[in-house]
Design an enzyme around this catalytic site. Sequence first.
Site, short mmCIF file in Angstrom:
data_model
loop_
_atom_site.label_atom_id
_atom_site.label_comp_id
_atom_site.label_asym_id
_atom_site.label_seq_id
_atom_site.Cartn_x
_atom_site.Cartn_y
_atom_site.Cartn_z
N GLU A 52 -61.29 -0.48 40.69
CA GLU A 52 -60.84 1.17 40.71
C GLU A 52 -60.95 1.79 39.17
OE1 GLU A 52 -56.73 0.62 41.66
OE2 GLU A 52 -57.35 -0.50 43.46
N ASP A 63 -47.97 5.35 35.69
CA ASP A 63 -48.46 4.53 35.13
C ASP A 63 -47.53 4.05 33.97
OD1 ASP A 63 -51.05 5.09 36.11
OD2 ASP A 63 -51.48 6.62 34.82
#
Length: 262
Positions: A52, A63
């Site tokens: 990814e 995140d």
Amino acid sequence: MNRIQNKLSEKNQHAGKVGKLLSIYFTAGYPKLDETVEILQQLEKNGVDMVEIGLPFSDPLADGPTIQESSQLALKNGMTSETLFQQLKDVRKTVSIPLIIMGYFNPILQYGVEDFCKKCAEVGIDGLILPDLPLSEYKEHYHEIFKKYNLINVFLVTPQTSDDRIRQIDTASNGFIYLVSSSSVTGNSDGFDENQENYFNRVASMQLKNPLIVGFGIKDATTFKQATSKTQGAIIGSAFIKMLSKNKTLGIASFIQSILKD
């Protein structure tokens, strides 16, 4: 078939640990702007099944601090969507494993969704993971575009996702389901507790048509084994980026070998 589907089918034919898929996430443009292809080549060389590629964005939602910091540095280095596509234009001459771009929808919307998907197809990207693209929006506006360019859209589910919602996502998916291990941000776990184990068991018992791949909280051989005990694979992101920050690309081989060791 798409490369993601081929890889999942190939891994599914093996029993035991050898059949578990390892996916690595890293931020494009980190630690240096021009290392994207080198990192991809080394990951494939050392046994990673899928990668990814994170498209950095200034306002992330899920995140954790490690990936946020890598994104900020990548943006400072000059990474953009166009730069990434330029870097990847010849990647399929040397890299054969599935490649997925993971990011947020805003930069793709700004680029133009169809133009972005067309570029993905041209350089050999196999799928997208867009955590902030709602299922309903995808189905109504973008499904046909993804289909046109043979791109798989990967949806995320969390411990709070209802069974009904999971089945809707399963119906709309044609690759794998990203099983987010917890409700916290990435890079924030020291292993899996009983609640998470129960969550893995619950989703695995639903007998969905798409394989399950776990992300968030996998950092070593132990957590990789835990995460894949009921699923088809796992994704390592923050731990890999931390390694890159310390050892640069020189540490890739030993890091991957430490995850896949018996």
